[in-house]
Design a protein around this motif. Structure first.
Motif, PDB file in Angstrom:
ATOM      1  N   PHE A  77      46.844  41.255  68.272  1.00 53.56           N
ATOM      2  CA  PHE A  77      46.971  40.752  69.628  1.00 53.56           C
ATOM      3  C   PHE A  77      46.379  41.728  70.635  1.00 53.56           C
ATOM      4  CE2 PHE A  77      48.420  38.659  73.222  1.00 53.56           C
ATOM      5  CZ  PHE A  77      49.245  39.459  73.996  1.00 53.56           C
ATOM      6  N   PHE A  78      46.731  42.980  70.523  1.00 46.78           N
ATOM      7  CA  PHE A  78      46.247  43.954  71.498  1.00 46.78           C
ATOM      8  C   PHE A  78      44.745  44.165  71.377  1.00 46.78           C
ATOM      9  CE2 PHE A  78      50.183  44.483  73.203  1.00 46.78           C
ATOM     10  CZ  PHE A  78      51.140  45.042  72.370  1.00 46.78           C
ATOM     11  N   CYS A  79      44.272  44.218  70.155  1.00 47.45           N
ATOM     12  CA  CYS A  79      42.830  44.409  69.977  1.00 47.45           C
ATOM     13  C   CYS A  79      42.058  43.234  70.546  1.00 47.45           C
ATOM     14  CB  CYS A  79      42.495  44.593  68.496  1.00 47.45           C
ATOM     15  SG  CYS A  79      42.967  46.211  67.874  1.00 47.45           S
ATOM     16  N   ARG A  80      42.595  42.057  70.320  1.00 53.07           N
ATOM     17  CA  ARG A  80      41.943  40.865  70.846  1.00 53.07           C
ATOM     18  C   ARG A  80      41.956  40.880  72.373  1.00 53.07           C
ATOM     19  NH1 ARG A  80      44.603  36.296  70.718  1.00 53.07           N
ATOM     20  NH2 ARG A  80      46.002  37.057  69.113  1.00 53.07           N
ATOM     21  N   THR A  81      43.076  41.364  72.932  1.00 53.18           N
ATOM     22  CA  THR A  81      43.169  41.429  74.388  1.00 53.18           C
ATOM     23  C   THR A  81      42.111  42.358  74.951  1.00 53.18           C
ATOM     24  OG1 THR A  81      45.549  41.172  74.111  1.00 53.18           O
ATOM     25  CG2 THR A  81      44.772  41.764  76.299  1.00 53.18           C
ATOM     26  N   VAL A  82      41.960  43.491  74.303  1.00 51.11           N
ATOM     27  CA  VAL A  82      40.924  44.421  74.751  1.00 51.11           C
ATOM     28  C   VAL A  82      39.558  43.776  74.618  1.00 51.11           C
ATOM     29  CG1 VAL A  82      39.790  46.607  74.294  1.00 51.11           C
ATOM     30  CG2 VAL A  82      42.267  46.462  74.163  1.00 51.11           C
ATOM     31  N   ALA A  83      39.319  43.129  73.488  1.00 47.67           N
ATOM     32  CA  ALA A  83      38.029  42.475  73.266  1.00 47.67           C
ATOM     33  C   ALA A  83      37.763  41.439  74.348  1.00 47.67           C
ATOM     34  CB  ALA A  83      37.995  41.833  71.883  1.00 47.67           C
ATOM     35  N   ASN A  84      38.772  40.654  74.672  1.00 48.94           N
ATOM     36  CA  ASN A  84      38.593  39.640  75.713  1.00 48.94           C
ATOM     37  C   ASN A  84      38.284  40.266  77.058  1.00 48.94           C
ATOM     38  OD1 ASN A  84      38.990  37.510  74.029  1.00 48.94           O
ATOM     39  ND2 ASN A  84      41.180  37.334  74.429  1.00 48.94           N
ATOM     40  N   ALA A  85      38.865  41.437  77.290  1.00 43.69           N
ATOM     41  CA  ALA A  85      38.646  42.087  78.576  1.00 43.69           C
ATOM     42  C   ALA A  85      37.213  42.572  78.736  1.00 43.69           C
ATOM     43  CB  ALA A  85      39.611  43.262  78.724  1.00 43.69           C
ATOM     44  N   ILE A  86      36.581  42.906  77.623  1.00 42.75           N
ATOM     45  CA  ILE A  86      35.214  43.438  77.744  1.00 42.75           C
ATOM     46  C   ILE A  86      34.161  42.428  77.294  1.00 42.75           C
ATOM     47  CG2 ILE A  86      35.895  45.845  77.582  1.00 42.75           C
ATOM     48  CD1 ILE A  86      35.154  45.836  74.670  1.00 42.75           C
ATOM     49  N   GLN A  87      34.606  41.225  77.003  1.00 47.02           N
ATOM     50  CA  GLN A  87      33.668  40.184  76.584  1.00 47.02           C
ATOM     51  C   GLN A  87      32.695  39.864  77.706  1.00 47.02           C
ATOM     52  OE1 GLN A  87      35.443  36.374  75.715  1.00 47.02           O
ATOM     53  NE2 GLN A  87      35.102  36.755  73.568  1.00 47.02           N
ATOM     54  N   ASN A  88      31.428  39.700  77.377  1.00 52.07           N
ATOM     55  CA  ASN A  88      30.431  39.290  78.370  1.00 52.07           C
ATOM     56  C   ASN A  88      30.311  40.214  79.555  1.00 52.07           C
ATOM     57  OD1 ASN A  88      29.227  36.997  77.382  1.00 52.07           O
ATOM     58  ND2 ASN A  88      30.955  35.712  77.938  1.00 52.07           N
ATOM     59  N   LYS A  89      30.732  41.433  79.382  1.00 48.66           N
ATOM     60  CA  LYS A  89      30.609  42.380  80.491  1.00 48.66           C
ATOM     61  C   LYS A  89      29.465  43.344  80.226  1.00 48.66           C
ATOM     62  CE  LYS A  89      34.285  41.435  83.093  1.00 48.66           C
ATOM     63  NZ  LYS A  89      34.748  40.163  82.617  1.00 48.66           N
ATOM     64  N   SER A  90      28.993  43.950  81.272  1.00 46.45           N
ATOM     65  CA  SER A  90      27.859  44.857  81.104  1.00 46.45           C
ATOM     66  C   SER A  90      28.320  46.169  80.474  1.00 46.45           C
ATOM     67  CB  SER A  90      27.238  45.157  82.470  1.00 46.45           C
ATOM     68  OG  SER A  90      28.124  45.976  83.211  1.00 46.45           O
TER      69      SER A  90
END
Lengths: 126, 541
Positions: A77-90
């Protein structure tokens, strides 16, 4: 079974891996998980809330804690949350998000970009 | 988040994390290690290093990358050296443009990505592709490769494939399309890769015509092969020994391959009876072939698409011996060789039927009733291009199909009135899709939505369908009147010159029969419109 490490944690007083604050977030998670496991939307909302209220440093602490406690669902869950936070970002955004500094030689980053840009396609589905 | 440039200065930590906080200009800090004072509202353990991400073990970072797509991973790899290293080492799946210009980069690419197990090398038809040397170099670097996908790599020859196979003996899946190597190369792979489970070959140009063609045998992969898929091969028959020799074969898919397949299916099913899934599309196959297939008593999935030599008789004999049939797709091409009789036989013999897709077949209430009554597990039903499916037939389905969850009706003479039956019938119905049924309007769909709230109703009246019809099968299918397929059509495939055949029957990779398209859309449980359907479908298969 999941919480053998937790027991160990409480027994071991000199524990630097998990702070109290983090523990209070991680340990109630299994109950929360069970409650909202079925409902994806709620999970998303919880995720959003977590993102808003918790700073990246804390998120990484949570990951460390979950990893140490051997708690797979929380880790996912936490790893996915981090991944979602940096998804599609520069790249810049990601660096700033984690407070990281680029340690590439001048021009190396550009070279990497150029070298591999055309070599990649999109995600390769099976 | 365009603040200062990344390498020159490091922004204050406070402004990074909360978008509602005011973003101050970056102050020139010395280094992140000394920055401490802002984290009041979060627990700091020992007032040490605020760059917590560095505390994360490599595996945790790799775990985060796992949830990211290729583009995001690429960006992450540019964050810093540590991330570059971890991202590269944790990358197992890679897709590369396999143009000849790739060759000089192979060394550095695979030093960075040293754990690749699934690799796709795709070239386009206009550019020269990598040659044997490149493939061999790649195979030296990726000894643990389990999957390889090749597309239009015309520079690869038999020798290259052989050298590759000798280095990557653990290969489990090979998919090659529009390549030009031949039987020797194929055999080399089969001889060396004794764990090969899936083989998919489309348009392999190097297989020579006629009797001189070297047979392709299962080699060392005889017991491991589970899935064989052959598409658009002029000389697909030379794969006969391969299919016959794969004694544990579970799935066989044959699409638009020339030649008479009845005999081959007979010899295959004499030796291989473990087949669970069979797809036959645009093949010269008749009831003789169907009877041969019926030897596979464990058969669960059967697709018969545009095989007008297959009739009710063949379907009957098959259903009598393949009683475990779960999924049946028939595209009758409006030839009316398969109809009520065959379907009634299926309903009586195959009580486990879960999914039925009928395209260009004209069932009447007789067979629909029989199916509804006897197939108590029928969950998904699709009827397309049937002149005989109208409102009374829908009522029949609504009244009798108790287990039905998903229903799709396309290009049938159903009207709004038929929808009324669905409001109260089919107690398990979750989703209904109506496409190109001219007498079904938005009002009708809305009415149904309002009268059965738990039901997802999707109406598509085909404004976006323009490309759909023309793309399929050389514009033979127009959702209405199709060219009547005479038995001569399949043999035309063999007789015609390469260019002509390629143009008319064997269309490019993005075109399929429109039936396949929406069927995939239906079965994947998504509400897809034509354009997304084609995109989805062109990615699969």
């Amino acid at each position: 079974m999941k919480f053998c490490t937790v027991k160990q944690y409480f027994d071991d007083e000199n524990n630097n891996n998990v702070t109290n604050g983090i523990a209070t977030t991680v340990i109630p998670l299994p109950n929360k998980h069970l409650k909202i496991k079925a409902n994806n939307k709620e999970m998303e909302q919880y995720e959003q809330e977590l993102l808003r209220n918790v700073m990246p440093q804390e998120l990484t602490k949570l990951i460390l804690a979950a990893n140490y406690l051997n708690f797979k669902e929380a880790l996912d869950f936490f790893c996915r949350t981090v991944a979602n936070a940096i998804q599609n970002k520069s790249v810049d955004y990601v660096r700033k998000f984690f407070g990281l500094e680029s340690d590439f030689e001048p021009g190396e980053e550009e070279k990497l970009c150029k070298e591999f840009a055309w070599s990649f396609e999109g995600v390769d589905e099976d | 988040m365009g603040q200062s440039t990344s390498t020159a200065a490091i922004s204050s930590r406070r402004e990074i994390n909360h978008s509602h906080r005011p973003k101050s200009k970056s102050t020139a800090l010395i280094c992140p290690m000394q920055h401490l004072e802002d984290n009041d509202d979060c627990e700091i353990i020992d007032g040490g290093d605020p760059d917590y991400i560095s505390e994360l073990p490599d595996e945790c970072l790799a775990y985060i990358f796992q949830s990211l797509n290729s583009g995001d991973r690429k960006r992450c790899s540019l964050v810093c050296n540590r991330w570059l290293r971890i991202e590269g080492q944790s990358r197992h799946r890679l897709s590369l443009n396999a143009q000849s210009e790739l060759f000089p980069l192979i060394d550095s690419l695979f030093s960075r990505f040293d754990s690749v197990t699934k690799l796709a090398l795709k070239c386009d038809r206009r550019s020269p592709s990598i040659c044997d040397e490149a493939l061999v170099l790649i195979s030296c670097k990726c000894r643990n490769l389990t999957r390889l996908k090749l597309r239009a790599c015309r520079g690869l020859t038999d020798a290259g494939m052989e050298a590759f196979a000798k280095n990557c003996k653990g290969l489990k899946k090979l998919s090659c399309g529009s390549c030009t190597f031949g039987a020797k190369g194929m055999n080399a792979v089969l001889e060396n890769c004794s764990s090969l489970e899936e083989l998919s070959v489309k348009r392999l140009r190097g297989i020579t015509d006629g009797a001189a063609a070297e047979p392709i045998g299962p080699g060392a992969a005889a017991s491991s092969l589970k899935t064989i898929c052959l598409k658009e091969l002029y000389n697909g028959q030379c794969f006969g020994p391969l299919i016959t020799g794969s004694k544990n074969l579970k799935t066989l898919k044959l699409y638009r391959c020339s030649g008479d397949w009845d005999k081959l299916l007979q010899s295959v099913t004499e030796h291989v009876t473990s087949l669970i899934e069979i797809h036959l599309e645009r093949l010269q196959v008749s009831d003789v072939g169907l009877l041969a297939i019926s030897n596979c008593s464990d058969l669960e999935i059967l697709h018969l698409v545009k095989t007008p030599e297959c009739t009710n008789i063949g379907l009957l004999s098959l259903s009598e011996r393949c009683k475990h049939l779960r999924k049946l797709h028939i595209d009758g091409w409006k030839a009316n060789r398969i109809g009520d009789d065959g379907l009634i036989a299926v309903s009586k013999n195959c009580g486990n039927l879960q999914e039925l897709v009928l395209i260009g077949v004209n069932p009447t209430k007789q067979s629909l009733e029989s199916l509804a009554t006897n197939c108590k597990n029928l969950e998904r039903l699709a009827l397309c291009g049937s002149d005989t499916v109208g409102d009374p037939e829908i009522s029949c389905i609504a009244a009798k199909c108790i287990a039905l969850k998903k229903l799709c009706i396309k290009s049938c003479p159903v009207s709004n009135q038929g929808l009324e039956a669905l409001a109260n019938g089919c107690p398990s119905l979750v989703k209904v899709k109506l496409k190109k049924c001219r007498a079904v309007t938005l009002e009708g769909a809305e009415w149904l939505k309002n009268n059965r709230e738990s039901l997802a109703v999707n109406l598509d009246n085909g404004e976006t369908e323009q490309q759909d019809a023309s793309a399929s099968d050389g514009a033979q299918e127009n959702g209405g009147v199709a060219e009547f397929p005479t038995p001569a059509v399949p043999s035309q495939m063999a007789a015609a010159a390469a260019a002509a055949v390629a143009a008319s029957n064997m269309a490019g990779s993005t075109s399929r029969s429109s039936s396949m398209k929406w069927r995939l859309g239906l079965l994947s449980g998504r509400n897809l419109v034509a354009c997304t359907l084609r995109r989805y479908m062109s990615k699969t298969l």
